[in-house]
Scaffold this active site. Sequence first.
Site, PDB file in Angstrom:
ATOM      1  N   GLY A 275       0.842  -1.190   0.000  1.00 47.02           N
ATOM      2  CA  GLY A 275       0.000   0.000   0.000  1.00 47.02           C
ATOM      3  C   GLY A 275       0.880   1.244   0.000  1.00 47.02           C
ATOM      4  NE  ARG A 311       2.350   6.891   8.558  1.00 49.93           N
ATOM      5  CZ  ARG A 311       3.635   7.145   8.683  1.00 49.93           C
ATOM      6  NH1 ARG A 311       4.100   8.346   8.407  1.00 49.93           N
ATOM      7  NH2 ARG A 311       4.472   6.216   9.049  1.00 49.93           N
ATOM      8  CB  CYS A 342      -8.967  20.346  22.573  1.00 42.80           C
ATOM      9  SG  CYS A 342      -9.829  21.779  21.936  1.00 42.80           S
ATOM     10  CD  GLU A 343      -6.343  14.552  22.465  1.00 44.67           C
ATOM     11  OE1 GLU A 343      -5.206  14.182  22.835  1.00 44.67           O
ATOM     12  OE2 GLU A 343      -7.394  14.257  23.058  1.00 44.67           O
TER      13      GLU A 343
HETATM   14  C1  LIG Z   1      -1.536  -2.832   5.839  1.00 47.02           C
HETATM   15  C2  LIG Z   1      -1.429  -4.114   5.153  1.00 47.02           C
HETATM   16  C3  LIG Z   1      -0.773  -4.198   3.927  1.00 47.02           C
HETATM   17  C4  LIG Z   1      -0.086  -3.045   3.285  1.00 47.02           C
HETATM   18  O1  LIG Z   1       0.981  -2.599   4.023  1.00 47.02           O
HETATM   19  P1  LIG Z   1       1.897  -1.407   3.473  1.00 47.02           P
HETATM   20  O2  LIG Z   1       2.824  -1.166   4.598  1.00 47.02           O
HETATM   21  O3  LIG Z   1       0.996  -0.286   3.189  1.00 47.02           O
HETATM   22  O4  LIG Z   1       2.571  -1.935   2.254  1.00 47.02           O
HETATM   23  C5  LIG Z   1      -0.761  -5.413   3.282  1.00 47.02           C
HETATM   24  N1  LIG Z   1      -1.345  -6.494   3.813  1.00 47.02           N
HETATM   25  C6  LIG Z   1      -1.978  -6.454   5.000  1.00 47.02           C
HETATM   26  C7  LIG Z   1      -2.623  -7.674   5.498  1.00 47.02           C
HETATM   27  C8  LIG Z   1      -2.036  -5.257   5.710  1.00 47.02           C
HETATM   28  O5  LIG Z   1      -2.675  -5.232   6.871  1.00 47.02           O
END
Ligand SMILES: *Cc1c(COP(=O)(O)O)cnc(C)c1O
Length: 417
Positions: A275, A311, A342-343
């Site tokens: 991702g 993050r 307010c954090e």
């Molecule tokens: C979050 C996740 C991903 C993707 O992770 P990245 O760090 O964004 O590449 C892939 N597989 C599972 C099961 C996840 O929970």
Amino acid sequence: MTQKTLPFSNEQIEAIAQKYGTPFHIYDEKAIRDNVRRLQSAFAWAPDFQEYFAVKATPNPHIMKFLAQEGVGADCSSLPELMLAERVGLKGEDIVFTSNDTPSSEYVKAKELEVIINLDDSSHIEFLDKVAGIPEFISFRYNPGPMRQGGNSIIGNPEEAKYGVTKEQLFEAYPKVQELGAKRFGIHTMVISNELDPNYFVETARMMFELIVELKKTLGIRIEIVNLGGGIGIPYRPDQEPVDLEYIGAEIKKVYEEIIVPNGLDPLKIALECGRVITGPYGYLVSRVLHKKEIYKNYVGLDSCMADLMRPGLYGAYHHITVVGKENMPADFKYDVTGSLCENNDKFAIDRMLPKIDIGDLIVIHDTGAHGHAMGFNYNGKLRPAELLLKSDGSIQVIRRAETIDDYFATLDFDVI
Ligand SMILES: *Cc1c(COP(=O)(O)O)cnc(C)c1O
């Protein structure tokens, strides 16, 4: 050292900010497409390589759609994520469902769409059988436990992670699903997150290839697809280097030829479900300076907050900041860059050296293309911002409008008195 540049000129981003209003996330379509092609070409040697985009990173169907045009599938872990994949036109084995603690409605949908179901636990075999039936193609998520290496601060040590089954359970799970009618098998693991060392991925592949050989030898189970998960990191800090995808591809090829081919298990389909590395570096949170405040420290208050990008507040994560138009000025002022929650941990940066900032300056926060907008929330009555796409042809498309007060009240069954 990576140069943190922007895919738009200062005039362009100022005009976009004027037109659409700040804050917003903006994603660079061309850069995302180019990067995906790079990943695919690093694995061009692999039989039928497949990247499944981890939808949770940026669950926007416009992005998923152009990724699908590049041959990218979807890695989903909830009902809405499955429905997003369905709406984008992805089908069946273009989708992998890697969930945990899964409700029955999600298995029902996954089965209906005939996606690859990746079970997180042996106890889910019976559960799935009862609620939806065991599909012909099934996969398991493996948790290797204590490893020679692997595990980091985000995902923790595999031994401490809630995901997947042990090796012993794995060897009991395949015969069990086979008895219940499964005929095709996959295996999955995901043990690291935001990892910049390419060798972790090569080692993960080696571990999985060895396991696949063992499954064949001891159980006669032939694994058709190995999903090495996601977790490829990105250089959030300017002094970090991007992961060498070509190196990962070439090194995994060597391990494939060393382990898979001589054991007669070629072709084995290799999959990733990345991702962060797909969209992360190609998204930007654009915000304007609302206030400056000087007390014991110097603060710069933006018109965005932790609800737009969690993050830094959540993990203390570094996100690079560019002050538009001041790129070449010396960074000789120290600021805490804050949002309006307010954090007290609603800070995008702490003690960050930046050029002198003025009220009204446009601030770009880098690397928000994954786990940025997606992690947004409504705490403190904050409304989530818009998502814009800088399209390959240079035009801008609003791919998600900003939330309105009506959206905020939409779930409240409360008549105005
Ligand atoms: C979050 C996740 C991903 C993707 O992770 P990245 O760090 O964004 O590449 C892939 N597989 C599972 C099961 C996840 O929970």
